[in-house]
Design a protein around this motif. Structure first.
Motif, short mmCIF file in Angstrom:
data_model
loop_
_atom_site.label_atom_id
_atom_site.label_comp_id
_atom_site.label_asym_id
_atom_site.label_seq_id
_atom_site.Cartn_x
_atom_site.Cartn_y
_atom_site.Cartn_z
N ALA A 3 54.20 26.61 23.75
CA ALA A 3 54.94 27.54 22.72
C ALA A 3 54.87 27.17 21.39
O ALA A 3 55.16 27.84 20.45
CB ALA A 3 56.18 28.16 23.32
N TYR A 4 54.84 25.74 20.91
CA TYR A 4 55.13 25.40 19.80
C TYR A 4 53.65 25.70 19.25
O TYR A 4 52.80 24.98 19.35
CB TYR A 4 55.37 23.74 19.69
N ASN A 5 53.68 26.65 18.53
CA ASN A 5 52.30 27.26 18.09
C ASN A 5 52.18 27.99 16.64
O ASN A 5 52.98 29.17 16.47
CB ASN A 5 51.76 28.40 19.05
N PHE A 6 51.87 27.50 15.74
CA PHE A 6 51.77 27.77 14.41
C PHE A 6 50.69 29.08 14.06
O PHE A 6 50.96 29.52 12.94
CB PHE A 6 51.70 26.84 13.47
N GLY A 7 50.06 29.33 15.20
CA GLY A 7 48.94 30.35 14.84
C GLY A 7 47.76 29.84 14.99
O GLY A 7 47.50 28.63 15.14
N PRO A 8 46.70 30.76 15.28
CA PRO A 8 45.28 30.50 15.77
C PRO A 8 44.56 29.66 14.60
O PRO A 8 43.72 28.84 14.77
CB PRO A 8 44.45 31.78 15.82
N ASN A 9 45.07 29.82 13.24
CA ASN A 9 44.00 28.97 12.42
C ASN A 9 44.99 27.66 11.71
O ASN A 9 44.42 27.01 10.79
CB ASN A 9 44.20 29.85 11.20
N HIS A 10 45.77 27.40 12.59
CA HIS A 10 46.64 26.11 12.12
C HIS A 10 46.13 24.84 12.77
O HIS A 10 45.56 24.74 13.94
CB HIS A 10 48.26 26.30 12.45
N PRO A 11 46.08 23.69 12.08
CA PRO A 11 45.31 22.56 12.83
C PRO A 11 46.21 22.13 13.98
O PRO A 11 45.54 21.53 15.01
CB PRO A 11 45.52 21.44 11.72
N MET A 12 47.32 22.12 14.14
CA MET A 12 48.35 21.70 15.32
C MET A 12 48.10 22.69 16.38
O MET A 12 49.17 23.65 16.68
CB MET A 12 49.57 21.20 14.96
#
Length: 382
Positions: A3-12
């Motif tokens: 759930a630690y998810n900055f979004g689909p285009n984020h490197p992490m």
């Protein structure tokens, strides 16, 4: 944890955690009799407040409840740390896993623990930074200190300087922080130079090796061995905490170092050996950066877990075909065939002498001159 998810285009991408867990499981690491896999929990505000201000924690909660309420002044809703729903709970769950790791050592239930979802070493007391919301590293160290552990060595081999963790213990002589990273002249966060050695009364507690861009396995391992073992042995910790960000790999698009999976495995083996030599094996290993989510991250962190479990995976081990099939089906990529890269990891011992014409040696010597005399060590020979 994903759930630690900055979004689909984020490197992490959280996919790196899923792929790592899947690979470790298919390699049989989770089934070893000496291994237990524990479920994390959302760390409460009191635990978070050992490292972060309550005003900052409240801000993370507020932004996580309504991502339109970004707070760039606190690093929330920036390009590096975009706001997302559930941000507080996701970050606090990563931190909870590192607290579990600390608690298992404190209770004696385990001697070694790994949280490859942790390692968020950039977060500071009042601000998110560099993809890091809560500094689980500092929280685990604080939990150990609060339990009565008197000396802790923190070893950070992420390509980025571990600034948040260093700053948390800048004035605390009980914690030795060593960061081996790409120079701040060429990489975020722009800190971590040899003259950063700790605050008044804690001089020598912060150690930084700022490596030139392009440093490869031989130089990286030479620098590691020229700095880390002698200082950790001189410091004499009761526990080692290490951060194994694998973004120093040559395929990583966010950094400019040139290491291999093989070298990073070698560093993990060296940390394990050091823990056995100085603190009866007590060791907490954390993840960190790493953005080559198929070729690098799962292999490096699976090696880390196997080493912590006392059953290292040989480099010529075949990557399980079922894992490669999963990658092909879900990611449209061809995964590596083997757990290693047949890299040449030979490195020159510092004992063979200092080469002033070598940029890596100059960086190492700057660090040794700044810190070694504070431990009674000779920067030229010890």
């Amino acid at each position: 944890m994903s759930a630690y998810n900055f979004g689909p285009n984020h490197p992490m991408s959280p996919k790196r955690l899923e792929l790592t867990a899947r690979l470790a499981r298919e390699l049989g690491i989770f089934d070893l009799p000496q291994v237990r896999v524990l479920e994390s929990f959302v760390a409460d505000d009191d635990a978070l407040a050992t490292v972060h201000s309550r005003a900052y924690i409240a801000a993370v909660r507020r932004v996580g409840a309504d991502p339109t309420l970004s707070d760039p002044g606190r690093g929330l809703g920036t390009e590096d740390d975009p706001a997302f729903a559930g941000m507080h709970e996701a970050g606090a769950r990563l931190a909870g896993a590192s607290l579990i790791a600390a608690d298992t050592l404190i209770s004696g239930a385990a001697v070694r623990a790994v949280n490859f979802g942790g390692g968020m070493h950039h977060a500071s007391r009042e601000k998110a930074s560099g993809f890091c919301i809560y500094n689980d590293v500092a929280m685990a160290v604080m939990r150990l200190l609060d339990s009565g552990v008197s000396r802790i060595a923190y070893i950070d081999i992420d390509a980025h300087h571990g600034d948040g963790t260093q700053n948390a213990f800048w004035d605390d002589p009980r914690v030795l922080t060593i960061s081996l990273h790409e120079s701040g002249l060429t990489l975020f966060p722009g800190t971590g130079f040899a003259n950063e050695i700790g605050g008044p009364g804690a001089e020598g507690s912060a150690v930084n090796v700022a490596l030139p861009a392009g440093t490869s396995d031989a130089g990286w391992l030479r620098a590691f061995h020229a700095i880390v073992p002698p200082l950790v042995k001189a410091f004499g910790p009761e526990v080692i905490v290490s951060q194994h960000g694998c973004d120093s790999h040559r395929e990583d698009e966010l950094t400019h170092l040139n290491t291999s999976v093989d070298a990073q495995r070698e560093a993990a083996l060296s940390v394990a050996t050091l823990a056995d030599a100085v603190c009866d094996g007590r060791w907490i290993a954390l993840g960190g950066g790493g953005y080559s989510i198929v070729n690098v991250v799962p292999r490096v962190w699976s090696h880390l877990m196997a080493i912590a479990a006392g059953k290292p995976v040989p480099l010529r081990t075949a990557v399980p075909p079922s894992w490669r099939d999963h990658v092909r089906e879900h990611y449209g990529r061809e995964a590596p065939l083997f757990m290693g890269e047949d890299a040449d990891t030979w490195w020159r011992s510092w004992e063979v002498g200092y080469n002033p014409a070598d940029a890596v040696d100059r960086s190492v010597m700057a660090t040794r001159k700044a810190v070694f005399p504070l431990y009674g060590l000779d920067p030229w020979f010890d």
